[in-house]
Design a protein around this motif. Structure first.
Motif, PDB file in Angstrom:
ATOM      1  N   ASN A 110      41.079  45.649  44.841  1.00 52.76           N
ATOM      2  CA  ASN A 110      41.107  45.119  46.202  1.00 52.76           C
ATOM      3  C   ASN A 110      41.795  43.763  46.220  1.00 52.76           C
ATOM      4  O   ASN A 110      41.935  43.099  45.190  1.00 52.76           O
ATOM      5  N   LEU A 111      42.237  43.362  47.410  1.00 49.96           N
ATOM      6  CA  LEU A 111      42.943  42.095  47.605  1.00 49.96           C
ATOM      7  C   LEU A 111      42.378  41.424  48.847  1.00 49.96           C
ATOM      8  O   LEU A 111      42.178  42.069  49.883  1.00 49.96           O
ATOM      9  N   LEU A 112      42.107  40.132  48.746  1.00 55.23           N
ATOM     10  CA  LEU A 112      41.575  39.358  49.859  1.00 55.23           C
ATOM     11  C   LEU A 112      42.523  38.202  50.151  1.00 55.23           C
ATOM     12  O   LEU A 112      42.872  37.435  49.255  1.00 55.23           O
ATOM     13  N   ILE A 113      42.947  38.090  51.415  1.00 53.98           N
ATOM     14  CA  ILE A 113      43.866  37.040  51.851  1.00 53.98           C
ATOM     15  C   ILE A 113      43.182  36.229  52.940  1.00 53.98           C
ATOM     16  O   ILE A 113      42.663  36.791  53.911  1.00 53.98           O
ATOM     17  N   ALA A 114      43.166  34.908  52.794  1.00 47.61           N
ATOM     18  CA  ALA A 114      42.586  34.013  53.796  1.00 47.61           C
ATOM     19  C   ALA A 114      43.681  33.096  54.335  1.00 47.61           C
ATOM     20  O   ALA A 114      44.540  32.636  53.581  1.00 47.61           O
ATOM     21  N   THR A 115      43.642  32.851  55.642  1.00 51.26           N
ATOM     22  CA  THR A 115      44.618  31.974  56.275  1.00 51.26           C
ATOM     23  C   THR A 115      43.990  30.615  56.560  1.00 51.26           C
ATOM     24  O   THR A 115      42.771  30.438  56.474  1.00 51.26           O
ATOM     25  N   SER A 122      41.336  42.043  54.288  1.00 51.44           N
ATOM     26  CA  SER A 122      40.884  42.751  53.089  1.00 51.44           C
ATOM     27  C   SER A 122      41.688  44.038  52.937  1.00 51.44           C
ATOM     28  O   SER A 122      41.833  44.798  53.898  1.00 51.44           O
ATOM     29  N   LEU A 123      42.223  44.261  51.728  1.00 49.71           N
ATOM     30  CA  LEU A 123      43.032  45.447  51.459  1.00 49.71           C
ATOM     31  C   LEU A 123      42.541  46.158  50.211  1.00 49.71           C
ATOM     32  O   LEU A 123      42.031  45.517  49.277  1.00 49.71           O
ATOM     33  N   ARG A 124      42.704  47.474  50.206  1.00 54.76           N
ATOM     34  CA  ARG A 124      42.439  48.263  49.010  1.00 54.76           C
ATOM     35  C   ARG A 124      43.776  48.615  48.368  1.00 54.76           C
ATOM     36  O   ARG A 124      44.622  49.261  48.994  1.00 54.76           O
ATOM     37  N   LEU A 125      43.967  48.192  47.123  1.00 56.92           N
ATOM     38  CA  LEU A 125      45.215  48.428  46.398  1.00 56.92           C
ATOM     39  C   LEU A 125      45.142  49.767  45.673  1.00 56.92           C
ATOM     40  O   LEU A 125      44.193  50.024  44.925  1.00 56.92           O
TER      41      LEU A 125
END
Length: 326
Positions: A110-115, A122-125
């Motif tokens: 998974n990948l977590l991006i915060a601005t 939240s993304l599932r790779l």
């Protein structure tokens, strides 16, 4: 002798025909990488609306890099399995995140991006490895705000052609003004997070309070719903033995019901902030030593809230609006 030469030339011509057919039709020839044949990738470009309740799938493949474009500057990027996937973020391209698998075998993480404004994605790779799967690869994913989310603008969304724009309520106006504050004056108490008070106005029989919260620690924080209390510091002193024997305990703080609140984000990455607003019906009267307070707490330290003192009497909404414009 001539017959043998002609026969040999015909055999060589027949052997060269398949190779010539492949050169004339490049799509029929598979791509070669690391000595293995691979099918040509099927690129996909998608647009996704930011939502804290949705986890999007990102389809990847070895030897290809995928680009994620955010609607604003990125503050932090976290990969669940950094040994399987690599996520890069360059400050010069502050709204871009580059993701690619670093293993040839099938993998998922998974990948977590915060601005910087507190939004999270939240993304599932998902990577099928170097298999011959013909599934599309997400070359570009463009994130956008959901309809009605305003940032950096005070313009109202038009309700429709030929209709007059509705005037913002004091509640909506306080919320938008708080999200547009670039550098709120932060308090300096000890603890993993700090806060700042914004405008405090009156809307009919209710008070409207705007505020911001900043995570200055090195761990994620989950902000609990804000609370309003009417505290009595005079009741916090030591009790006598006679008072301790009484069944009636002295109340240190009375809870004031919050009728409505709004937060840009409840989960804060390290170094990020969220903005919020709430409304409540203020008590008609109070004792001299009592204070009206805003209590902010996190899920991992609910017994140690951050207390912000509020004025018991606030100016009307039109007065606060006039001062803000000046």
């Amino acid at each position: 002798m001539k017959t043998k030469c002609l026969t040999l030339l015909m055999i060589l011509a027949l052997l060269a025909l398949p190779a010539a057919a492949q050169l004339e039709n490049p799509e029929a020839a598979p791509a070669i990488a690391n000595g293995k044949a691979q099918k040509t990738a099927a690129p996909a470009i998608t647009s996704v609306t930011i939502s804290p309740n949705v986890v999007s799938d990102l389809h990847l493949k070895p030897l290809y890099a995928s680009t994620i474009r955010m609607p604003e500057a990125v503050s932090s990027v976290v990969v669940g399995a950094p040994t399987l996937f690599q996520a890069e973020h360059n400050e010069r391209e502050e709204d871009l995140v580059i993701v690619k698998p670093i293993t040839d075998t099938p993998a998922a993480s998974n990948l977590l991006i915060a601005t910087k404004s507190g939004q999270t994605v939240s993304l599932r790779l998902i990577s099928d490895g170097t298999s011959s799967s013909s599934a599309p690869i997400d070359f570009v994913v463009i994130y956008k705000y959901r309809t009605g989310f305003l940032i950096g603008s005070v313009e109202l969304e038009s309700p429709g052609a030929g209709k007059a724009e509705a005037a913002p309520t004091p509640y909506d106006l306080a919320y938008r003004q708080q999200t547009q504050r670039a550098s709120p004056p932060w308090l300096q108490p000890e603890g993993p997070f700090t806060a700042s008070l914004g405008s405090i106005t009156v809307d009919g029989t209710e008070m409207v309070v705007a505020f911001s919260v900043l995570n200055r620690g090195d761990h994620w924080l989950e902000l609990l719903p804000p609370q309003i209390e009417l505290s009595n510091p005079a009741a916090s002193g030591k009790k006598t033995k006679h008072e301790e024997s009484k069944k009636d305990k002295r109340i240190l703080a009375d809870q004031v019901p919050v009728s409505e609140y709004r937060l840009t984000e409840s989960r804060l990455a390290p170094g990020t902030r969220c903005d919020g607003v709430l409304r409540f019906t203020r008590p008609d009267t109070k004792q001299y030593q009592e204070n009206l307070e805003l209590a902010l707490a996190t899920s991992d330290a609910i017994n140690r809230p951050l207390i912000l003192e509020l004025p018991f009497t606030a100016p009307p909404a039109n007065v606060a609006r006039f001062r803000a414009q000046r």
